[in-house]
Enzyme design. Sequence first.
Site, PDB file in Angstrom:
ATOM      1  CG  ASP A 182      -1.901   1.465   1.150  1.00  0.00           C
ATOM      2  OD1 ASP A 182      -2.333   1.386  -0.299  1.00  0.00           O
ATOM      3  OD2 ASP A 182      -2.465   1.991   1.757  1.00  0.00           O
ATOM      4  CE1 TYR A 202      -0.501   9.214   4.112  1.00  0.00           C
ATOM      5  CE2 TYR A 202       1.795  10.007   4.323  1.00  0.00           C
ATOM      6  CZ  TYR A 202       0.548  10.008   4.650  1.00  0.00           C
ATOM      7  OH  TYR A 202       0.118  10.776   5.243  1.00  0.00           O
ATOM      8  CG  HIS A 232      -4.119  11.000   2.314  1.00  0.00           C
ATOM      9  ND1 HIS A 232      -5.659  11.330   3.701  1.00  0.00           N
ATOM     10  CD2 HIS A 232      -3.503  10.601   2.736  1.00  0.00           C
ATOM     11  CE1 HIS A 232      -5.623  10.108   4.503  1.00  0.00           C
ATOM     12  NE2 HIS A 232      -4.397   9.588   4.172  1.00  0.00           N
ATOM     13  NE  ARG A 236       4.998  15.482   9.676  1.00  0.00           N
ATOM     14  CZ  ARG A 236       4.249  14.662   8.685  1.00  0.00           C
ATOM     15  NH1 ARG A 236       4.073  12.968   9.778  1.00  0.00           N
ATOM     16  NH2 ARG A 236       4.104  13.884   7.912  1.00  0.00           N
ATOM     17  CD  GLU A 283      -6.747   4.571   4.919  1.00  0.00           C
ATOM     18  OE1 GLU A 283      -5.786   5.171   5.997  1.00  0.00           O
ATOM     19  OE2 GLU A 283      -5.485   3.729   3.895  1.00  0.00           O
ATOM     20  CD  GLU A 286      -5.584   2.737  -0.035  1.00  0.00           C
ATOM     21  OE1 GLU A 286      -5.260   2.213  -1.139  1.00  0.00           O
ATOM     22  OE2 GLU A 286      -5.181   2.984   0.559  1.00  0.00           O
ATOM     23  CG  ASP A 303      -4.912  -0.861   3.824  1.00  0.00           C
ATOM     24  OD1 ASP A 303      -5.071  -1.718   3.489  1.00  0.00           O
ATOM     25  OD2 ASP A 303      -4.360  -0.030   3.827  1.00  0.00           O
ATOM     26  NE  ARG A 351      -7.747   6.796   9.917  1.00  0.00           N
ATOM     27  CZ  ARG A 351      -7.048   6.919   8.862  1.00  0.00           C
ATOM     28  NH1 ARG A 351      -5.774   6.459   8.792  1.00  0.00           N
ATOM     29  NH2 ARG A 351      -7.595   7.133   7.173  1.00  0.00           N
ATOM     30  CD  GLN A 391      -2.096   4.255  10.888  1.00  0.00           C
ATOM     31  OE1 GLN A 391      -3.281   4.178  10.233  1.00  0.00           O
ATOM     32  NE2 GLN A 391      -1.147   4.871  10.126  1.00  0.00           N
ATOM     33  CE1 TYR A 408       3.883   7.916  12.720  1.00  0.00           C
ATOM     34  CE2 TYR A 408       2.439   7.728  14.988  1.00  0.00           C
ATOM     35  CZ  TYR A 408       3.324   8.689  13.857  1.00  0.00           C
ATOM     36  OH  TYR A 408       3.524   9.548  14.316  1.00  0.00           O
ATOM     37  CE  LYS A 415      -3.321   2.164   7.182  1.00  0.00           C
ATOM     38  NZ  LYS A 415      -4.319   2.940   6.275  1.00  0.00           N
ATOM     39  CB  THR A 468      -7.025  -4.735   2.423  1.00  0.00           C
ATOM     40  OG1 THR A 468      -6.610  -4.337   2.572  1.00  0.00           O
ATOM     41  CG2 THR A 468      -7.315  -3.616   1.076  1.00  0.00           C
ATOM     42  CB  THR A 513      -6.213   8.365   1.688  1.00  0.00           C
ATOM     43  OG1 THR A 513      -6.399   6.547   2.458  1.00  0.00           O
ATOM     44  CG2 THR A 513      -7.525   8.634   2.062  1.00  0.00           C
ATOM     45  CD  GLU A 556      -7.846  13.235   4.246  1.00  0.00           C
ATOM     46  OE1 GLU A 556      -7.585  14.549   2.889  1.00  0.00           O
ATOM     47  OE2 GLU A 556      -8.234  11.937   3.668  1.00  0.00           O
TER      48      GLU A 556
END
Length: 442
Positions: free
Chosen positions: A148, A150, A155, A164, A222, A224, A256, A260, A263, A267, A276, A280, A374, A388
């Site tokens: 997968d 990104y 996104h 961040r 997600e 995708e 997918d 959250r 994760q 992560y 994850k 899927t 995503t 989001e």
Amino acid sequence: MNCSPLSPLSVLLAILTTNRYSCRMSFISVHEDSHFSYQNLPYGIFSTQNNPTPRIGVAIGDYVLDVSEVKQFFSPELASCCIENQRTLNALMGAGRRVWTEFRNTLLKILSKDEPCLRDNMGLRSSAIVPMSDVLMHLPAQIGDYTDFYSSRNHATNVGTMFRGKDNALQPNWLHLPVGYHGRSSSVVISGTPIKRPRGQILPGPNATEPIFAPCKLLDYELEMGFFVGPGNDHGEPISMEKAADHIFGMVLLNDWSARDIQKWEYVPLGPFNAKNFGTTISPWVVTMDALAPFRLPHVPKVDPEPLPYLKEHDSFEFDINLFVSIQGESMSKPEVVTSSNFKYMYWSMRQQLVHHSVTGCNMKPGDLLGSGTISGLEDHEFGCLLELCWKGTREVKLGDSGEVRKFLKDNDTVILSGYAQGPGYKVGFGDCTGKVLPANQ
């Protein structure tokens, strides 16, 4: 005009005239809103109650063409290697572009309204053309590996901004390479398969430092797309950008599912793991790159920064594929659309993903599945996940006029992905990619 197998000369002619039948119609009636037009003819693996053996089918309108019943119209070599006794599409995927072209052009020929071999043979029609309502769909391939990516800048920017801040939204490497991780092929499931809410380690509150073991509270979808690898490459021999397109067989919708809160805790430093690996979902019909070719859009070349030479595309393009996500809660009478996006918003292309994946000499195999990551646009309604849409839980997402709202998925919610490319009076679509959330194990 007879319907004997295509000779090698006919195959060469078919390669040079791929769109020969594109403006014609089939003797099978197809509504203009159907995802499965004569111009599409996606491939899948199906079975029926009368014949439970999985086999290759082709979707057209409200019907499925049983390819095993019309194998006599293909060349003996193609029928032998890619149709007879095939319970997946792996052999066809690995056969390469010349065979793909012969396969598709033979289908266009025998399904044409101008071709009598199937049209006028009522006995063959009754066995070869199956109502779609009578079929059970299976995974289209034996998926050896699943990766997968990104690769949507919108996104990645949104998620980075949440966690961040705007000034550090993208990690330093993001504009230089297609970021990805290796997923679990064992938990890739076909549309319609329920997804059980996972349990795992989560932090019980925003200021907590010690985890608890509990059901996921922040379950997300997600939006995708995925593509299947065609012919592979030898171990140690990368796939070049010039040859990458010949290694991409076709595309599916892909959800997918993401936990959250699991994760968030797990992560660092190696990325997603249990958040994850529990599921899927993919759509059952594989849409070929030939069917999608008319929907290419010029893609603005990446110049700031320029990709390294092995990732440069000299004919950069994406595909204009409309994408939607709907949610139907347990008490709702119908699904409500929460996301409307488009595949054209991808930053890194499928070819760049495949080339980067193999640049170390990693050997890809027929049937390997690569997810886009995503897909989000610039506007709020184009965001490709609830993380989001609810902006990390700070706002509610209305489910149409149902009176229901969501931040994340509830038990017994059904999530439906759909997508299509719009042609003049026809669609090249993917059908639905559906999954229902079941309560976690006690």
